[in-house]
Design a protein around this motif. Structure first.
Motif, PDB file in Angstrom:
ATOM      1  N   SER A  68       0.861  -1.182   0.000  1.00 42.99           N
ATOM      2  CA  SER A  68       0.000   0.000   0.000  1.00 42.99           C
ATOM      3  C   SER A  68       0.899   1.236   0.000  1.00 42.99           C
ATOM      4  O   SER A  68       1.594   1.499   0.982  1.00 42.99           O
ATOM      5  CB  SER A  68      -0.900   0.005   1.232  1.00 42.99           C
ATOM      6  N   ILE A  69       0.896   1.996  -1.092  1.00 46.34           N
ATOM      7  CA  ILE A  69       1.904   3.052  -1.246  1.00 46.34           C
ATOM      8  C   ILE A  69       1.327   4.424  -1.586  1.00 46.34           C
ATOM      9  O   ILE A  69       2.077   5.376  -1.782  1.00 46.34           O
ATOM     10  CB  ILE A  69       2.912   2.659  -2.350  1.00 46.34           C
ATOM     11  N   SER A  70       0.012   4.551  -1.660  1.00 50.46           N
ATOM     12  CA  SER A  70      -0.585   5.786  -2.187  1.00 50.46           C
ATOM     13  C   SER A  70      -0.241   7.026  -1.357  1.00 50.46           C
ATOM     14  O   SER A  70      -0.245   8.142  -1.877  1.00 50.46           O
ATOM     15  CB  SER A  70      -2.100   5.643  -2.296  1.00 50.46           C
ATOM     16  N   LYS A  71       0.081   6.843  -0.065  1.00 50.89           N
ATOM     17  CA  LYS A  71       0.376   7.992   0.798  1.00 50.89           C
ATOM     18  C   LYS A  71       1.868   8.282   0.915  1.00 50.89           C
ATOM     19  O   LYS A  71       2.268   9.213   1.617  1.00 50.89           O
ATOM     20  CB  LYS A  71      -0.232   7.762   2.187  1.00 50.89           C
ATOM     21  N   PHE A  72       2.681   7.505   0.228  1.00 53.15           N
ATOM     22  CA  PHE A  72       4.128   7.710   0.299  1.00 53.15           C
ATOM     23  C   PHE A  72       4.522   9.002  -0.411  1.00 53.15           C
ATOM     24  O   PHE A  72       3.851   9.424  -1.353  1.00 53.15           O
ATOM     25  CB  PHE A  72       4.860   6.549  -0.369  1.00 53.15           C
ATOM     26  N   PRO A  73       5.632   9.632  -0.002  1.00 54.03           N
ATOM     27  CA  PRO A  73       6.165  10.750  -0.796  1.00 54.03           C
ATOM     28  C   PRO A  73       6.609  10.257  -2.161  1.00 54.03           C
ATOM     29  O   PRO A  73       6.831   9.056  -2.366  1.00 54.03           O
ATOM     30  CB  PRO A  73       7.350  11.243   0.044  1.00 54.03           C
ATOM     31  N   THR A  74       6.789  11.181  -3.099  1.00 55.28           N
ATOM     32  CA  THR A  74       6.983  10.820  -4.502  1.00 55.28           C
ATOM     33  C   THR A  74       8.131   9.848  -4.733  1.00 55.28           C
ATOM     34  O   THR A  74       7.971   8.840  -5.446  1.00 55.28           O
ATOM     35  CB  THR A  74       7.201  12.085  -5.349  1.00 55.28           C
ATOM     36  N   SER A  75       9.282  10.099  -4.156  1.00 52.20           N
ATOM     37  CA  SER A  75      10.438   9.238  -4.419  1.00 52.20           C
ATOM     38  C   SER A  75      10.199   7.816  -3.932  1.00 52.20           C
ATOM     39  O   SER A  75      10.503   6.842  -4.635  1.00 52.20           O
ATOM     40  CB  SER A  75      11.691   9.819  -3.755  1.00 52.20           C
ATOM     41  N   LEU A  76       9.627   7.670  -2.730  1.00 59.66           N
ATOM     42  CA  LEU A  76       9.328   6.334  -2.212  1.00 59.66           C
ATOM     43  C   LEU A  76       8.202   5.685  -2.991  1.00 59.66           C
ATOM     44  O   LEU A  76       8.224   4.470  -3.253  1.00 59.66           O
ATOM     45  CB  LEU A  76       8.964   6.414  -0.731  1.00 59.66           C
ATOM     46  N   PHE A  77       7.203   6.477  -3.368  1.00 60.86           N
ATOM     47  CA  PHE A  77       6.107   5.934  -4.166  1.00 60.86           C
ATOM     48  C   PHE A  77       6.639   5.330  -5.466  1.00 60.86           C
ATOM     49  O   PHE A  77       6.291   4.201  -5.831  1.00 60.86           O
ATOM     50  CB  PHE A  77       5.079   7.022  -4.477  1.00 60.86           C
ATOM     51  N   ASN A  78       7.472   6.084  -6.176  1.00 60.17           N
ATOM     52  CA  ASN A  78       8.011   5.589  -7.447  1.00 60.17           C
ATOM     53  C   ASN A  78       8.820   4.316  -7.243  1.00 60.17           C
ATOM     54  O   ASN A  78       8.713   3.366  -8.026  1.00 60.17           O
ATOM     55  CB  ASN A  78       8.879   6.662  -8.098  1.00 60.17           C
ATOM     56  N   PHE A  79       9.643   4.283  -6.193  1.00 60.77           N
ATOM     57  CA  PHE A  79      10.488   3.115  -5.937  1.00 60.77           C
ATOM     58  C   PHE A  79       9.652   1.872  -5.672  1.00 60.77           C
ATOM     59  O   PHE A  79       9.852   0.814  -6.292  1.00 60.77           O
ATOM     60  CB  PHE A  79      11.408   3.391  -4.737  1.00 60.77           C
ATOM     61  N   PHE A  80       8.684   1.996  -4.753  1.00 57.26           N
ATOM     62  CA  PHE A  80       7.895   0.822  -4.390  1.00 57.26           C
ATOM     63  C   PHE A  80       6.846   0.481  -5.455  1.00 57.26           C
ATOM     64  O   PHE A  80       6.435  -0.675  -5.575  1.00 57.26           O
ATOM     65  CB  PHE A  80       7.242   1.025  -3.026  1.00 57.26           C
ATOM     66  N   ASN A  81       6.420   1.472  -6.232  1.00 54.69           N
ATOM     67  CA  ASN A  81       5.491   1.154  -7.316  1.00 54.69           C
ATOM     68  C   ASN A  81       6.173   0.300  -8.380  1.00 54.69           C
ATOM     69  O   ASN A  81       5.559  -0.587  -8.968  1.00 54.69           O
ATOM     70  CB  ASN A  81       4.933   2.441  -7.938  1.00 54.69           C
ATOM     71  N   ARG A  82       7.446   0.571  -8.629  1.00 55.47           N
ATOM     72  CA  ARG A  82       8.198  -0.285  -9.556  1.00 55.47           C
ATOM     73  C   ARG A  82       8.273  -1.710  -9.020  1.00 55.47           C
ATOM     74  O   ARG A  82       8.140  -2.675  -9.780  1.00 55.47           O
ATOM     75  CB  ARG A  82       9.607   0.272  -9.769  1.00 55.47           C
ATOM     76  N   LYS A  83       8.482  -1.838  -7.720  1.00 60.29           N
ATOM     77  CA  LYS A  83       8.531  -3.175  -7.125  1.00 60.29           C
ATOM     78  C   LYS A  83       7.180  -3.885  -7.261  1.00 60.29           C
ATOM     79  O   LYS A  83       7.115  -5.079  -7.583  1.00 60.29           O
ATOM     80  CB  LYS A  83       8.944  -3.078  -5.651  1.00 60.29           C
ATOM     81  N   ASN A  84       6.093  -3.167  -6.993  1.00 56.87           N
ATOM     82  CA  ASN A  84       4.760  -3.746  -7.185  1.00 56.87           C
ATOM     83  C   ASN A  84       4.555  -4.188  -8.630  1.00 56.87           C
ATOM     84  O   ASN A  84       4.040  -5.286  -8.906  1.00 56.87           O
ATOM     85  CB  ASN A  84       3.685  -2.719  -6.814  1.00 56.87           C
ATOM     86  N   ASN A  85       4.928  -3.325  -9.566  1.00 53.35           N
ATOM     87  CA  ASN A  85       4.769  -3.634 -10.982  1.00 53.35           C
ATOM     88  C   ASN A  85       5.610  -4.851 -11.382  1.00 53.35           C
ATOM     89  O   ASN A  85       5.156  -5.705 -12.158  1.00 53.35           O
ATOM     90  CB  ASN A  85       5.174  -2.431 -11.836  1.00 53.35           C
ATOM     91  N   LYS A  86       6.822  -4.918 -10.868  1.00 54.39           N
ATOM     92  CA  LYS A  86       7.699  -6.047 -11.200  1.00 54.39           C
ATOM     93  C   LYS A  86       7.111  -7.361 -10.699  1.00 54.39           C
ATOM     94  O   LYS A  86       7.100  -8.370 -11.424  1.00 54.39           O
ATOM     95  CB  LYS A  86       9.084  -5.823 -10.591  1.00 54.39           C
ATOM     96  N   LYS A  87       6.619  -7.354  -9.476  1.00 53.81           N
ATOM     97  CA  LYS A  87       6.005  -8.558  -8.901  1.00 53.81           C
ATOM     98  C   LYS A  87       4.788  -8.987  -9.706  1.00 53.81           C
ATOM     99  O   LYS A  87       4.628 -10.167 -10.048  1.00 53.81           O
ATOM    100  CB  LYS A  87       5.608  -8.271  -7.450  1.00 53.81           C
ATOM    101  N   LEU A  88       3.940  -8.028 -10.038  1.00 56.74           N
ATOM    102  CA  LEU A  88       2.739  -8.331 -10.810  1.00 56.74           C
ATOM    103  C   LEU A  88       3.094  -8.763 -12.221  1.00 56.74           C
ATOM    104  O   LEU A  88       2.533  -9.734 -12.751  1.00 56.74           O
ATOM    105  CB  LEU A  88       1.826  -7.099 -10.839  1.00 56.74           C
ATOM    106  N   GLY A  89       4.024  -8.051 -12.852  1.00 59.03           N
ATOM    107  CA  GLY A  89       4.395  -8.367 -14.228  1.00 59.03           C
ATOM    108  C   GLY A  89       4.957  -9.760 -14.372  1.00 59.03           C
ATOM    109  O   GLY A  89       4.636 -10.487 -15.332  1.00 59.03           O
ATOM    110  N   ARG A  90       5.822 -10.180 -13.435  1.00 58.83           N
ATOM    111  CA  ARG A  90       6.384 -11.524 -13.496  1.00 58.83           C
ATOM    112  C   ARG A  90       5.313 -12.589 -13.343  1.00 58.83           C
ATOM    113  O   ARG A  90       5.334 -13.619 -14.019  1.00 58.83           O
ATOM    114  CB  ARG A  90       7.448 -11.677 -12.410  1.00 58.83           C
TER     115      ARG A  90
END
Length: 415
Positions: A102-124
């Protein structure tokens, strides 16, 4: 393979992966589900139900969510239900046996970092499951999923990436912090951008010149004016004329104060609302009026019977960035049943539906339009004109527009 037949484009034997904000088991009518089913008539489709995150699970458990989408996904998470199921000969639905951060409330830099991780997990996960059913060289259609699908082009490596803005979600509270930036970046990275109104298309064309408006469709098998419908028991004794609304009664989209004023000014009319209410609308004083009726949530198959019982139909939206460019599918449903219709004058209503509806911008115009619409009730000529127009918005026509856009893009790319 693109086949031109009777001026219709039919794409055949292609593989599509669809990632969407809407889980497959959603209990209301769905543009993306109908689009997916239409595509699956000639192509293979893998529809990915949006994965749960920890925050959404906690909210659902707190509110004792008993909905089919939540129940199904929790069963998959617990390992009690297989994540992959086949819907028809050409279509599969994939649920995720894991949660995302759950990352929607993170600041921008952390949001981008963890959103990539979410995307990578889902994409694989999607790639692995797509391989098990032999999907390859697929087209990826992203339905408004601007966070979890933001980087999937990198991880899925599709033959074609399409972003589809079906709704203005960045105007909602959850999306405001990171939504606009994420959506514009996603639109810029896609090969093609689709939008369900010219208003949406104009905005996104700035970020991607390959942006095209398409109109959604209506389920003509369900909303069939030639059939005989029995009046539902809970509205059988409501006095006519009935001014009816069909759909979610949402306080952020419907103008409750306007509706209350209309009902007070026309006490001889019954105002009937069929659909689930949000908390904001349940608290509105309109519930105290004797000529206003709320029937609550109904199954999709029940909706045409309610619609048939209305004398006229309305869509009294507030005008804001969420509603102004949105494509109101219920208008097609109203017209498919031949009903005189009054709606708020939004960009999309003026652009597409003005000839076949009455549009209003204030209380006085609404009162006049409702009176005129009621005078048209039972006019068979006008009914047939509305029905004929709605039939130009079939799901088949909508998907053919998508095929044409893909076809033209590939032709230009090969030059």
């Amino acid at each position: 393979d693109f086949i031109m037949e009777k001026q219709d484009f039919i794409m055949e034997k292609q593989d599509f992966i669809i990632t969407s904000l809407q889980p497959w088991d959603i209990e209301i009518g769905s543009t993306i589900k109908n689009t997916a089913l239409e595509i699956s008539k000639e192509n293979r489709v893998l529809y990915v139900s949006t994965p749960l995150d920890v925050a959404s699970i906690l909210r659902s458990l707190l509110h004792k969510d008993t909905s089919a989408p939540f129940h199904r996904r929790m069963e998959v998470l617990r390992g009690k239900t297989p994540p992959l199921r086949q819907i028809n000969e050409n279509m599969w639905v994939l649920d995720c046996p894991f949660t995302l951060l759950s990352i929607s409330k993170f600041p921008t830099s952390l949001f981008n970092f963890f959103n990539r991780k979410n995307n990578k997990k889902l994409g694989r996960w999607i790639s692995q499951q797509a391989q098990t059913i032999g999907f390859c060289n697929y087209i990826h259609l992203i339905d408004t999923d601007i966070f979890r699908s933001r980087y999937l082009k990198k991880y899925l490596q599709p033959a074609l990436s399409i972003y589809y803005r079906r709704d203005y979600i960045v105007g909602e509270g959850y999306w405001r912090k990171h939504g606009p930036r994420s959506e514009y970046e996603l639109a810029a990275s896609a090969d093609i951008v689709l939008a369900n109104s010219t208003n949406f298309a104009e905005e996104l064309k700035v970020y991607n010149p390959q942006t095209f408006p398409i109109e959604t469709g209506v389920n003509l098998d369900l909303y069939d004016a030639s059939r005989i419908y029995n009046t539902p028991a809970d509205i059988r004794n409501i006095p006519h004329p009935i001014v009816g609304y069909l759909g979610t009664v949402n306080s952020t989209r419907l103008n409750g104060d306007l509706l209350m004023a209309l009902a007070k000014q026309r006490p001889q009319y019954s105002f009937v609302f069929t659909g689930p209410e949000d908390e904001g609308f349940r608290m509105h004083p309109i519930h105290n009026l004797s000529n206003v009726y709320f029937t609550g949530k109904k199954t999709v198959s029940e909706l045409p019977s309610y619609l048939c019982a209305y004398d006229i139909c309305i869509n009294p939206q507030m005008v804001n960035p969420i509603t102004d460019g949105n494509y109101p599918l219920k208008i097609d449903e109203y017209l498919a049943m031949g009903k005189p219709t009054v709606a708020t004058s939004t960009h999309t209503m003026r652009d597409i539906f003005a000839t076949y509806t009455h549009l209003a911008s204030n209380e006085k115009e609404w009162l006049t339009a409702i009176d005129i619409a009621l005078s048209e009730a039972g006019n068979r000529t006008l009914e047939q004109e509305r029905i004929a127009f709605a039939h130009t918005h079939s799901w088949g026509h909508s998907v053919q527009k998508i095929y044409r856009i893909i076809n033209n893009y590939l032709k230009e790319k090969d030059r």
